[in-house]
Design a protein around this motif. Structure first.
Motif, PDB file in Angstrom:
ATOM      1  N   ILE A  30      -9.504  -3.317   9.381  1.00 25.38           N
ATOM      2  CA  ILE A  30      -8.840  -2.240   9.228  1.00 25.38           C
ATOM      3  C   ILE A  30      -7.545  -2.051   9.190  1.00 25.38           C
ATOM      4  CG2 ILE A  30      -8.824   0.241  10.003  1.00 25.38           C
ATOM      5  CD1 ILE A  30     -11.658   0.285  10.868  1.00 25.38           C
ATOM      6  N   PHE A  31      -6.464  -2.808  10.566  1.00 25.04           N
ATOM      7  CA  PHE A  31      -4.984  -3.047  10.482  1.00 25.04           C
ATOM      8  C   PHE A  31      -4.979  -3.945   9.025  1.00 25.04           C
ATOM      9  CE2 PHE A  31      -1.793  -5.048  12.143  1.00 25.04           C
ATOM     10  CZ  PHE A  31      -0.087  -4.212  12.040  1.00 25.04           C
ATOM     11  N   VAL A  32      -5.694  -5.346   9.451  1.00 25.04           N
ATOM     12  CA  VAL A  32      -5.012  -6.030   8.072  1.00 25.04           C
ATOM     13  C   VAL A  32      -4.667  -5.225   6.201  1.00 25.04           C
ATOM     14  CG1 VAL A  32      -5.337  -7.932   6.638  1.00 25.04           C
ATOM     15  CG2 VAL A  32      -5.635  -8.188   9.138  1.00 25.04           C
ATOM     16  N   LYS A  33      -6.189  -4.298   6.174  1.00 26.86           N
ATOM     17  CA  LYS A  33      -5.742  -3.214   5.167  1.00 26.86           C
ATOM     18  C   LYS A  33      -4.653  -2.445   5.010  1.00 26.86           C
ATOM     19  CE  LYS A  33     -10.991  -4.520   3.935  1.00 26.86           C
ATOM     20  NZ  LYS A  33     -12.240  -4.355   3.620  1.00 26.86           N
ATOM     21  N   ALA A  34      -5.110  -1.772   6.153  1.00 23.26           N
ATOM     22  CA  ALA A  34      -4.246  -0.598   6.188  1.00 23.26           C
ATOM     23  C   ALA A  34      -2.542  -1.518   6.350  1.00 23.26           C
ATOM     24  CB  ALA A  34      -3.877  -0.226   7.868  1.00 23.26           C
ATOM     25  N   LYS A  35      -2.253  -2.080   6.762  1.00 18.51           N
ATOM     26  CA  LYS A  35      -1.140  -2.780   6.103  1.00 18.51           C
ATOM     27  C   LYS A  35      -0.868  -2.898   5.457  1.00 18.51           C
ATOM     28  CE  LYS A  35       1.843  -6.366   8.285  1.00 18.51           C
ATOM     29  NZ  LYS A  35       2.194  -8.181   9.416  1.00 18.51           N
ATOM     30  N   LYS A  36      -1.277  -3.907   4.584  1.00 18.04           N
ATOM     31  CA  LYS A  36      -1.443  -4.300   3.234  1.00 18.04           C
ATOM     32  C   LYS A  36      -0.946  -2.464   2.164  1.00 18.04           C
ATOM     33  CE  LYS A  36      -3.309  -6.173  -0.450  1.00 18.04           C
ATOM     34  NZ  LYS A  36      -4.670  -7.936  -1.060  1.00 18.04           N
ATOM     35  N   LYS A  37      -1.615  -2.320   2.465  1.00 20.70           N
ATOM     36  CA  LYS A  37      -1.881  -0.713   1.899  1.00 20.70           C
ATOM     37  C   LYS A  37      -0.084   0.014   1.950  1.00 20.70           C
ATOM     38  CE  LYS A  37      -3.454   3.390  -0.809  1.00 20.70           C
ATOM     39  NZ  LYS A  37      -2.992   2.463  -2.060  1.00 20.70           N
ATOM     40  N   ILE A  38       0.252   0.456   3.428  1.00 19.17           N
ATOM     41  CA  ILE A  38       1.046   0.790   3.484  1.00 19.17           C
ATOM     42  C   ILE A  38       2.440   0.068   2.860  1.00 19.17           C
ATOM     43  CG2 ILE A  38       1.661   0.108   6.137  1.00 19.17           C
ATOM     44  CD1 ILE A  38       2.449   3.085   6.130  1.00 19.17           C
ATOM     45  N   ASN A  39       2.147  -1.270   3.047  1.00 12.52           N
ATOM     46  CA  ASN A  39       3.611  -2.378   3.097  1.00 12.52           C
ATOM     47  C   ASN A  39       3.474  -1.686   0.936  1.00 12.52           C
ATOM     48  OD1 ASN A  39       4.794  -3.797   4.285  1.00 12.52           O
ATOM     49  ND2 ASN A  39       2.655  -3.764   4.775  1.00 12.52           N
ATOM     50  N   HIS A  40       2.421  -1.535   0.184  1.00  7.63           N
ATOM     51  CA  HIS A  40       2.286  -1.804  -1.182  1.00  7.63           C
ATOM     52  C   HIS A  40       3.256   0.026  -0.957  1.00  7.63           C
ATOM     53  CE1 HIS A  40       1.176  -1.415  -5.399  1.00  7.63           C
ATOM     54  NE2 HIS A  40       1.039   0.097  -4.615  1.00  7.63           N
ATOM     55  N   ILE A  41       2.798   0.930  -0.387  1.00  9.85           N
ATOM     56  CA  ILE A  41       2.598   2.434  -0.591  1.00  9.85           C
ATOM     57  C   ILE A  41       4.829   1.984  -0.658  1.00  9.85           C
ATOM     58  CG2 ILE A  41       3.387   4.459   0.618  1.00  9.85           C
ATOM     59  CD1 ILE A  41       0.403   4.352   0.731  1.00  9.85           C
ATOM     60  N   PHE A  42       5.084   1.048   0.385  1.00  5.33           N
ATOM     61  CA  PHE A  42       6.084   1.338   1.062  1.00  5.33           C
ATOM     62  C   PHE A  42       7.088   0.916  -0.286  1.00  5.33           C
ATOM     63  CE2 PHE A  42       5.528   4.237   4.656  1.00  5.33           C
ATOM     64  CZ  PHE A  42       7.318   4.839   5.181  1.00  5.33           C
ATOM     65  N   GLU A  43       6.583  -0.182  -0.508  1.00  2.25           N
ATOM     66  CA  GLU A  43       7.812  -1.286  -1.745  1.00  2.25           C
ATOM     67  C   GLU A  43       7.310  -0.077  -2.929  1.00  2.25           C
ATOM     68  OE1 GLU A  43       6.639  -4.518  -4.851  1.00  2.25           O
ATOM     69  OE2 GLU A  43       5.015  -4.015  -3.213  1.00  2.25           O
ATOM     70  N   GLU A  44       6.413   0.762  -3.061  1.00  2.87           N
ATOM     71  CA  GLU A  44       6.820   1.970  -4.126  1.00  2.87           C
ATOM     72  C   GLU A  44       7.729   2.925  -4.098  1.00  2.87           C
ATOM     73  OE1 GLU A  44       2.969   4.192  -4.795  1.00  2.87           O
ATOM     74  OE2 GLU A  44       2.593   2.376  -6.321  1.00  2.87           O
ATOM     75  N   ILE A  45       7.944   3.286  -2.264  1.00  7.07           N
ATOM     76  CA  ILE A  45       9.166   4.517  -2.398  1.00  7.07           C
ATOM     77  C   ILE A  45       9.973   4.087  -2.371  1.00  7.07           C
ATOM     78  CG2 ILE A  45       9.607   5.781  -0.132  1.00  7.07           C
ATOM     79  CD1 ILE A  45       7.115   6.170   1.108  1.00  7.07           C
ATOM     80  N   GLU A  46      10.119   2.570  -2.630  1.00 11.62           N
ATOM     81  CA  GLU A  46      12.035   2.174  -1.553  1.00 11.62           C
ATOM     82  C   GLU A  46      12.217   1.691  -4.141  1.00 11.62           C
ATOM     83  OE1 GLU A  46      13.922  -2.324  -1.007  1.00 11.62           O
ATOM     84  OE2 GLU A  46      12.069  -2.802  -1.102  1.00 11.62           O
ATOM     85  N   ASP A  47      11.081   1.175  -4.984  1.00  5.81           N
ATOM     86  CA  ASP A  47      11.652   2.133  -5.393  1.00  5.81           C
ATOM     87  C   ASP A  47      11.852   2.914  -6.504  1.00  5.81           C
ATOM     88  OD1 ASP A  47      11.254  -1.137  -6.214  1.00  5.81           O
ATOM     89  OD2 ASP A  47       9.322  -0.688  -6.672  1.00  5.81           O
ATOM     90  N   TYR A  48      11.434   3.754  -5.390  1.00  4.06           N
ATOM     91  CA  TYR A  48      11.372   5.822  -6.326  1.00  4.06           C
ATOM     92  C   TYR A  48      12.812   5.910  -5.423  1.00  4.06           C
ATOM     93  CZ  TYR A  48      10.662  10.188  -5.681  1.00  4.06           C
ATOM     94  OH  TYR A  48      11.343  11.656  -5.854  1.00  4.06           O
TER      95      TYR A  48
END
Length: 766
Positions: free
Chosen positions: A32-50
């Motif tokens: 759960i943590f591994v997937k959550a970490k991967k997901k939120i990293n992906h979201i913040f990658e989009e936030i950084e681009d945004y």
């Protein structure tokens, strides 16, 4: 106890499936943590681009401070570093479990048992002399790094690791990071970090430990000695922890529980005693967690207390790693129960640390991500609202400027035609006035010339100077008279027309150019028409005739008589063909010229009688016969006395005229001849002079109107430039509004992504 045995037995059937690598990876709560970490990293990658896109959008509008303020640019730009910082933290985020307890309670052994390898040094006495953090290495290397250094030190074996630490003689609060290949341990692969600590009884610097190593821990494991009870030192440490962390996750492991089964010959008595001891330890641990620390309810606290043997578990797993059965070797009675309870601890630990880490590590980041997206969206909403208002204002301004431009151009066309007609009428009026005034002055030319009082002398050199002075006098006199008669009225008319032009045209000018239009009119001197007669050139062909001629001479009488006859004929038949030598009685005319002149007008000869023609022919002949005939005719007709008297009177008249032919008489004759010549010449240039004067007026009025039109043209050019500028601004605003809408929608998308993340990984854990 029976329930516990049944529970552990039921787990035996699932042990092989639960602990196989592939199944464990899929079913482990740590995923759960591994997937959550991967997901939120992906979201913040989009936030950084945004955020980068938003900063670029604002940079594109940096020059237009009406759309975006410096404060907004500064605020959004600051989010770049904030998001980068969050991403750096997220990359380093892991599930951290910290092990505490008194010296030699088996903390390192518990960690080794969970890692299924003998990584940390363990043994009798004070083995761990500083904080040891075990984490996975990305490159399958095994090495360690001491605090304050980036040098990698090799880890060849557990023995060498222990000796190395001993040689370092580090402070007990220092941290040594041990990197172990992730492929060798599933827990490390799942981003779990283990922190081993010195015994809480070896130093009083517990606050320093907590601040430095415990504030980011997700789970605390208190390793107690089952052969004793919880000590005040251990309780004091966790009391300090609970004051700095809100409800920390704490597990209590009663290690070395295998000591309760060391005498198998007294098994029955030991079982009863074991139950009592277990119950006593359980009660004290539950009271500590529920009543003293108040981090759990009594029921939940029971789920956080375990009785294990870390050493047995480590040996069993090392045997499993070698391919042998777990129970191989000399193990105390009840090993299976302790082994399964250790596995039960691991399962609950994994569930607890996964939930805790997801909540503590990612919930705050998720909220910060939402806050960033919301703040940017609000800023974009303000920019969008501002651009829409500005766009509406610019559209209205564009319409006003366009309407004003069309109105100005239409009015300019109408005024141009109207002013052309007005200038044309004024030019015609000026031409008529100048023509009439000049004609009047020409008729009064003799009076003007009589006013000329320069001394006269017939000598040729003096006479030439006299003529030049007379030319100048006539030029100045006529010009002065014309100015006196016309200039004031014409100047007033021109000034009135110019003022009317200015007033009519100023209506078409903006406020900043109206003053410029008023500056067109004032002059240092009023407009004055220049009457260019140029008498020097005009009368340059004048040749005076100052020779004496008897006014009652036969030739003069005949010329006067012939002139009157010819004048009558010219008035009746040829009003414009009067020969100059006939029209001017002062001109000298000989008989041959006169005859030729008469002969050239055959139609006029009809008015003369035959006798008259014979007489004239006879008198004007050069022969003696003619003279004798006339003399005889006169003598016979009137008598010699009358002829003598007449001759005497005729001679007296001749003598009188001859004696009175002085310089004064010559001057009068000169002026008379000059008046006749100048009158003819000036009449020829009346139309030319009046046209020249009207042309001056036309130039003055046209020049004034042209300057006013130039101001209007400048205004229309300014309006054209303003329309182009408005069009550019509108394009910029439309592009800004479009970009703001896209970025605002992306902010909504990112907020929705974070809401989905919360629903999937945070709310589901509650």
């Amino acid at each position: 106890m029976a329930a516990y045995i049944n529970r552990t037995i039921s787990m035996i059937g699932n042990e092989s499936q639960y602990r196989t690598n592939d199944a464990r990876i899929e079913n482990s709560p740590l995923q759960i943590f591994v997937k959550a970490k991967k997901k939120i990293n992906h979201i913040f990658e989009e936030i950084e681009d945004y955020v980068q896109d938003t900063v670029g959008f604002m940079e594109s509008l940096r020059d237009d401070r009406d759309v975006i303020s410096d404060e907004e640019v500064k605020t959004i730009t600051a989010y770049v570093e904030k998001v980068r910082g969050i991403r750096d933290v997220l990359r380093r985020d892991h599930m951290k479990v910290a092990f505490f307890g008194r010296t030699s309670n088996g903390k390192s052994t518990v960690i080794n048992a969970m890692l299924r390898d003998k990584i940390l040094p363990s043994g009798i006495g004070h083995t761990t002399n500083c904080f040891l953090q075990v984490e996975g290495s990305e490159n399958n290397e095994s090495y360690l790094i001491t605090e304050g250094s980036n040098d990698k030190q090799p880890v060849q074996s557990v023995g060498q690791l222990g000796h190395a630490l001993c040689k370092e003689k580090l402070c007990e609060s220092h941290l040594v990071r041990i990197f172990w290949p992730k492929d060798k341990c599933l827990l490390l692969r799942d981003d779990v970090v283990f922190v081993d600590s010195p015994g809480v009884d070896v130093t009083p610097n517990l606050d320093e430990w907590i601040d430095k190593h415990c504030l980011d821990a997700d789970v605390f494991v208190l390793v107690a000695n089952a052969e004793s009870t919880l000590m005040v030192t251990e309780k004091n440490f966790f009391h300090k922890v609970s004051t700095k962390l809100s409800k920390p996750n704490i597990f209590i492991l009663n290690n070395r529980w295998d000591a309760s089964a060391s005498e198998p010959e007294f098994l029955d008595e030991l079982v009863d005693e074991q139950k009592e001891v277990r119950a006593q330890h359980q009660e004290r641990a539950v009271d500590f967690l529920a009543k003293e620390l108040k981090v759990y309810s009594p029921k939940d606290a029971e789920e956080r207390v375990f009785f294990i043997s870390a050493k047995e578990t480590l040996l069993a797993r090392l045997e499993e790693h070698r391919g042998n059965p777990a129970h191989n070797g000399a193990l105390a009675e009840g090993f299976q129960n302790r082994y399964f309870e250790f596995q039960d601890f691991e399962r609950k630990f994994e569930e607890c640390i996964s939930k805790s880490a997801v909540k503590t590590k990612f919930e705050q980041h998720s909220q910060r991500g939402k806050h960033i997206a919301t703040e940017i969206r609000q800023t974009l909403d303000e920019i969008l609202e501002r651009t829409q208002k500005m766009r509406a204002y610019q559209l209205n301004n564009k319409k006003e400027v366009h309407d004003k431009l069309n109105f100005t151009e239409q009015q300019l066309m109408l005024l141009t035609q109207e002013m052309k007609d007005k200038i044309h009428h004024m030019v015609e009026d000026v031409e008529q006035r100048v023509s009439k005034a000049l004609s009047d002055e020409i008729r009064r030319l003799s009076a003007l010339i009589d006013e000329f009082s320069v001394p006269f002398h017939p000598e040729s050199l003096v006479l030439n100077v006299y003529k030049r002075e007379l030319h100048s006098h006539v030029e100045n006199g006529l010009g002065s008279n014309l100015r006196a008669r016309l200039s004031t009225a014409l100047a007033l008319n021109i000034e009135s027309s110019q003022r009317e032009m200015t007033e009519r045209m100023s209506v078409l000018l903006p406020e900043n150019k109206k003053q410029m239009s008023l500056n067109i009119l004032p002059r240092r001197e009023p407009f004055e028409i220049l009457y260019r007669l140029n008498c020097d050139n005009l009368c340059a062909d004048f040749h005076e005739d100052l020779e004496f001629r008897f006014s009652w001479g036969i030739t003069a009488i005949i010329s006067r008589f012939a002139g009157k006859q010819n004048q009558r004929a010219a008035i009746a038949n040829y009003p414009q063909d009067i020969p100059p030598y006939i029209a001017s009685p002062a001109d000298s005319i000989d008989s041959s010229k006169f005859v030729t002149s008469v002969a050239s007008f055959p139609n006029r000869q009809d008015d003369w009688s035959l006798a008259t023609r014979v007489a004239i022919a006879s008198i004007t002949s050069q022969g003696t016969m003619g003279g004798l005939i006339v003399a005889g005719f006169m003598l016979k007709t009137v008598g010699w006395r009358l002829i003598a008297v007449t001759g005497a009177i005729y001679g007296a008249l001749y003598l009188y005229e001859r004696l009175t032919w002085t310089n004064t008489a010559k001057e009068r004759e000169f002026k008379r001849q000059y008046v006749d010549h100048a009158t003819k010449k000036l009449k020829l240039i009346v139309d030319l002079t009046s046209a020249n004067c009207s042309h001056q007026v036309q130039q003055e009025l046209s020049s004034t109107f042209a300057r006013l039109c130039h101001l209007v043209d400048e205004s229309t050019s300014d309006m054209d430039m303003e329309l182009k500028k408005i069009a550019t601004t509108l394009r910029t605003l439309e592009e800004a509004a479009t970009s703001a809408k896209v970025l605002r929608n992306k902010a909504n998308y990112l907020t929705n992504e974070l809401d989905l993340f919360d629903a999937a990984y945070l709310k589901s854990l509650n």
